[in-house]
Write a protein that holds these residues in place. Structure first.
Motif, mmCIF file in Angstrom:
data_model
loop_
_atom_site.group_PDB
_atom_site.id
_atom_site.type_symbol
_atom_site.label_atom_id
_atom_site.label_comp_id
_atom_site.label_asym_id
_atom_site.label_seq_id
_atom_site.Cartn_x
_atom_site.Cartn_y
_atom_site.Cartn_z
ATOM 1 N N ILE A 2 15.949 -13.669 3.160
ATOM 2 C CA ILE A 2 14.943 -14.727 3.277
ATOM 3 C C ILE A 2 13.595 -14.131 2.887
ATOM 4 O O ILE A 2 13.202 -13.081 3.388
ATOM 5 C CB ILE A 2 14.892 -15.263 4.720
ATOM 6 C CG1 ILE A 2 16.222 -15.946 5.060
ATOM 7 C CG2 ILE A 2 13.733 -16.229 4.889
ATOM 8 C CD1 ILE A 2 16.328 -16.382 6.493
ATOM 9 N N ALA A 4 9.465 -14.349 2.441
ATOM 10 C CA ALA A 4 8.286 -14.973 3.065
ATOM 11 C C ALA A 4 7.025 -14.270 2.578
ATOM 12 O O ALA A 4 7.097 -13.196 1.979
ATOM 13 C CB ALA A 4 8.391 -14.880 4.586
ATOM 14 N N CYS A 30 14.612 -9.144 6.905
ATOM 15 C CA CYS A 30 14.209 -9.711 5.591
ATOM 16 C C CYS A 30 12.707 -9.600 5.332
ATOM 17 O O CYS A 30 12.287 -9.165 4.258
ATOM 18 C CB CYS A 30 14.632 -11.177 5.519
ATOM 19 S SG CYS A 30 16.396 -11.459 5.702
ATOM 20 N N CYS A 71 15.795 -13.434 14.769
ATOM 21 C CA CYS A 71 16.752 -14.541 14.769
ATOM 22 C C CYS A 71 17.969 -14.210 15.620
ATOM 23 O O CYS A 71 19.002 -14.862 15.510
ATOM 24 C CB CYS A 71 17.177 -14.881 13.345
ATOM 25 S SG CYS A 71 17.922 -13.482 12.471
ATOM 26 N N CYS A 94 10.532 -14.951 9.698
ATOM 27 C CA CYS A 94 10.722 -16.185 8.932
ATOM 28 C C CYS A 94 10.679 -17.375 9.894
ATOM 29 O O CYS A 94 10.620 -17.209 11.113
ATOM 30 C CB CYS A 94 12.068 -16.156 8.207
ATOM 31 S SG CYS A 94 13.485 -16.267 9.331
ATOM 32 N N THR A 116 7.547 -19.091 5.120
ATOM 33 C CA THR A 116 8.865 -18.783 4.561
ATOM 34 C C THR A 116 9.000 -19.513 3.227
ATOM 35 O O THR A 116 8.714 -20.706 3.139
ATOM 36 C CB THR A 116 9.972 -19.247 5.523
ATOM 37 O OG1 THR A 116 9.753 -18.628 6.797
ATOM 38 C CG2 THR A 116 11.340 -18.854 5.005
ATOM 39 N N THR A 117 9.421 -18.797 2.192
ATOM 40 C CA THR A 117 9.404 -19.403 0.861
ATOM 41 C C THR A 117 10.789 -19.736 0.293
ATOM 42 O O THR A 117 11.019 -20.850 -0.149
ATOM 43 C CB THR A 117 8.647 -18.493 -0.128
ATOM 44 O OG1 THR A 117 9.116 -17.147 0.007
ATOM 45 C CG2 THR A 117 7.152 -18.506 0.162
ATOM 46 N N PHE A 118 11.747 -18.775 0.357
ATOM 47 C CA PHE A 118 13.071 -19.103 -0.187
ATOM 48 C C PHE A 118 14.092 -18.014 0.144
ATOM 49 O O PHE A 118 13.743 -16.972 0.705
ATOM 50 C CB PHE A 118 13.000 -19.291 -1.704
ATOM 51 C CG PHE A 118 12.354 -18.170 -2.474
ATOM 52 C CD1 PHE A 118 13.035 -16.985 -2.721
ATOM 53 C CD2 PHE A 118 11.059 -18.304 -2.946
ATOM 54 C CE1 PHE A 118 12.445 -15.952 -3.435
ATOM 55 C CE2 PHE A 118 10.445 -17.270 -3.665
ATOM 56 C CZ PHE A 118 11.144 -16.096 -3.912
ATOM 57 N N ILE A 119 15.368 -18.305 -0.205
ATOM 58 C CA ILE A 119 16.427 -17.298 -0.129
ATOM 59 C C ILE A 119 16.513 -16.667 -1.508
ATOM 60 O O ILE A 119 16.704 -17.374 -2.506
ATOM 61 C CB ILE A 119 17.785 -17.927 0.229
ATOM 62 C CG1 ILE A 119 17.708 -18.609 1.603
ATOM 63 C CG2 ILE A 119 18.885 -16.858 0.240
ATOM 64 C CD1 ILE A 119 18.969 -19.386 1.953
ATOM 65 N N GLU A 130 14.075 -16.637 -6.351
ATOM 66 C CA GLU A 130 14.967 -17.500 -5.569
ATOM 67 C C GLU A 130 16.339 -17.578 -6.224
ATOM 68 O O GLU A 130 16.455 -17.689 -7.436
ATOM 69 C CB GLU A 130 14.372 -18.909 -5.468
ATOM 70 C CG GLU A 130 15.196 -19.837 -4.584
ATOM 71 C CD GLU A 130 14.564 -21.206 -4.445
ATOM 72 O OE1 GLU A 130 13.670 -21.533 -5.255
ATOM 73 O OE2 GLU A 130 14.958 -21.948 -3.542
ATOM 74 N N ARG A 133 19.992 -22.248 -2.545
ATOM 75 C CA ARG A 133 19.397 -23.373 -1.825
ATOM 76 C C ARG A 133 20.160 -23.693 -0.539
ATOM 77 O O ARG A 133 19.874 -24.694 0.099
ATOM 78 C CB ARG A 133 19.389 -24.615 -2.731
ATOM 79 C CG ARG A 133 18.434 -24.516 -3.908
ATOM 80 C CD ARG A 133 16.988 -24.675 -3.447
ATOM 81 N NE ARG A 133 16.034 -24.361 -4.479
ATOM 82 C CZ ARG A 133 15.549 -25.248 -5.343
ATOM 83 N NH1 ARG A 133 15.963 -26.484 -5.301
ATOM 84 N NH2 ARG A 133 14.673 -24.872 -6.243
#
Length: 226
Positions: A2, A4, A30, A71, A94, A116-119, A130, A133
């Motif tokens: 993830i 960020a 991450c 998490c 994240c 948090t922006t993307f996987i 990225e 999704r």
């Protein structure tokens, strides 16, 4: 992983303005890899906030702590003492970690220090792209390991769109067309016949919000959630 990025310093300062004792909580997974929220980034942000508060004559005591994963309930218990000693928590995890931290320590304000922006994946030091999704319908076995929903600028599942020019994307001429990449990958691996496959429309019904998942070995234990 993830990916960020830290929020702008002014935004963080504004969030912390009502508090005099703050814990900055980092995450060692991450966000540490993407240089947004690991132990090093916690220390740097603490130093910046400390200097800024002195310059502005505003009292601010800062504590620091970084756990392996925010998490995971197991690791969040390590924050019990520093959380109790502070008025608010600034989490550099994240969005999932921030929410879990807020749920566990629900009597304290938990504030987000990152967006948090993307996987994605780590292409090089300081550069991530990225790749996923989290759509619940992975088709990578049929698209040469390239996700059309993520890599295609239009997210087209059955491409190309018709705007491809010399293998480049019509949305951004600097980037290759995802479906050209898929074609070439399938050709390279001797599976070009797959390019003719038409995918069914994505099933939005799979996108349960909030999503949950239970490992087959634990279904009986958590069957109340099924």
């Amino acid at each position: 992983m993830i990916v960020a990025e830290r929020k702008p310093f002014a935004e963080i300062e504004a969030m912390l303005a009502p508090y005099k004792k703050v814990l900055i909580a980092g995450c060692g997974t991450c966000v540490a890899v993407c240089l947004a929220g690991g132990e090093k980034e916690v220390g740097l942000l603490a130093a910046e906030l400390s200097i800024a508060s002195k310059i502005k004559g505003r009292p601010l005591a800062i504590s620091q702590a970084t756990v392996e994963r925010q998490c995971d309930r197991e690791f969040l218990s390590e924050l019990k003492d520093p959380v109790e000693e502070n008025e608010a928590i600034l989490s550099l995890a994240c969005g999932a970690g921030i929410q879990f931290l807020a749920e566990i320590y629900d009597t304290k304000p938990v504030l987000p220090g990152v967006n948090t922006t993307f996987i994605g994946v780590n292409e090089a030091v300081g550069f991530w792209t990225e790749r996923c999704r989290a759509c619940h319908e992975c088709v990578l076995d049929q698209t040469g390991g390239i996700c059309p929903k993520t890599v295609c600028a239009k997210g087209i599942l059955n491409g190309p769109c018709g705007g491809t020019v010399h293998g480049q994307c019509e949305v951004d001429r600097e980037k290759p067309c995802a479906w050209t990449l898929i074609y070439r990958r399938l050709e390279k691996t001797g599976r070009l016949d797959l390019i003719r496959k038409a995918f069914e429309p994505s099933r939005n019904s799979l996108r349960i919000t909030p999503a949950y998942q239970t490992h087959a070995a634990y279904k009986r234990r958590f069957e109340a959630h099924e």
